[in-house]
Design an enzyme around this catalytic site. Sequence first.
Site, PDB file in Angstrom:
ATOM      1  N   GLU A 235      -4.139  -8.841  -1.634  1.00  0.00           N
ATOM      2  CA  GLU A 235      -4.721  -8.767  -0.287  1.00  0.00           C
ATOM      3  C   GLU A 235      -6.167  -8.320  -0.316  1.00  0.00           C
ATOM      4  OE1 GLU A 235      -2.472  -6.576   2.724  1.00  0.00           O
ATOM      5  OE2 GLU A 235      -4.376  -5.977   3.619  1.00  0.00           O
TER       6      GLU A 235
ATOM      7  N   GLU B  84       0.809  -1.224   0.000  1.00  0.00           N
ATOM      8  CA  GLU B  84       0.000   0.000   0.000  1.00  0.00           C
ATOM      9  C   GLU B  84       0.847   1.281   0.000  1.00  0.00           C
ATOM     10  OE1 GLU B  84      -2.846  -0.516   3.174  1.00  0.00           O
ATOM     11  OE2 GLU B  84      -3.932  -2.048   2.039  1.00  0.00           O
TER      12      GLU B  84
END
Length: 473
Positions: free
Chosen positions: A323, A225
């Site tokens: 994810e 991220e």
Amino acid sequence: MISPISSSPAFLLTACLLATTAHAQKSVDVYLTAKDSGERLSKVATLSLGGRGVLTEKEQRIFVDPAKTFQTLLGIGGALTDASAETYFKLPVEKRRELIRAYYDSEHGIGYSLGRTHINSCDFSSASYTYVAEGDTALKTFSIAPDEKHRIPFIKDALAAVKGPFAMYASPWSPPAWMKDNNHMLRGGKLKPEMRDAWARYYVAFIQAYEKAGIPIWGLTVQNEPMAVQRWESCVYTAEEEKDFVRDHLGPVLAKSGMADKKIVIWDHNRTWIFQRAQAALNDPEAAKYIWGVGFHWYSDDAFDNVRLVKETYPQTHLLFTEGCNFPYDRTKLSDWNWGELYGRSMIKDFNNGADGWTDWNVLLDETGGPNHVKNFCYAPVHADTQTGELMYMNSYYYIGHFSKFIRPGAKRVISSSTVDRLLTTAFKNADGSVAVVVMNSSGEAQAFALTIGQQSVPVSSPAHSILTLVVR
């Protein structure tokens, strides 16, 4: 040891489901998970493909064409985190064995073939940590000792149960604090330019240490991220910074270290910005030559079309769902049926848009949705009550299993077309010639349809809020 997967059918599909044709050439094994029933990955029927019948516009059909192939499946699996490992070792030995079998045994479980783990700590660790002493840019103090108590033994138990290919990749949440401009592992910050080479060598040291411990590493994502400033371990890269790091540091350092075969995955964040981040890196040939693919998450708008756009624009680039999980955690809602349907919808659409693999987040969490050192609790397909030793299987475990158990590494996606929006579908042809067709019905009513392959067809009924896998042999 009791398998969480039902082995004998207690549910009868409609009479049309059981129809057979004497001259059929192919059999169809039917596996079902359905709301308000006891069916969980249950084999409920074996059918036979027969005559195609008369086609009418209003008839619901799933058309499958095994002759037209697309991407090759890398694998399907989940993340083996500190939280999963710590919870695992709080279980009685027999429950540990049950969990490993449930996930990694392809015959008695759902046959996971893909795994993700983290470099340094992440939010699903009990505390923040790194592998080196402060200021050690030469990495002389590098040690994976923090992982040796729980995580490495847990991963090795999982790998011991796998029969066939398994790909393990690793992702960093943050470099050591002293390598960052905010001098902290948490709350974002950036990698200092002068630390880029040392940080690239850190990935190499991690791979070497894990492989020495008996855990082969297939690849890496550059950063978990990279656009998010989180209250847990995080590090921000602009598109240009990520591209430059891969081109000038990570790619060359891996190659120089004899690790050119380790796959590099960029982005590792939501679908919403996947095209822009892919474009920034892949339009630079010197960066692109090191990049295997683009990873993505689901924590924002669905933006499924953005995955397709990357595949259409860069057809040689691989796509990997890295994810996804459901949150925030509420133990009273473990049995809510919508959790599994969120997985089923995402997996079908991601595969149909070109994804080579699909990775869930934590494979196991405790009764609190942790452990997690910043209280960022969430759901996992399996939860453990560490007070009683009980394992609780959410319906998401079974929904994922409808893909992972029957679609094996090396399978090729094939055309599976639904004539109605209420039936979502994808299909893959396995190396053994079998074709696994997944059909999900998230509506509140049963849906009758005909599975049609070439000139052959068979009637099937999909119960309300259910998922089917039809294995054609």
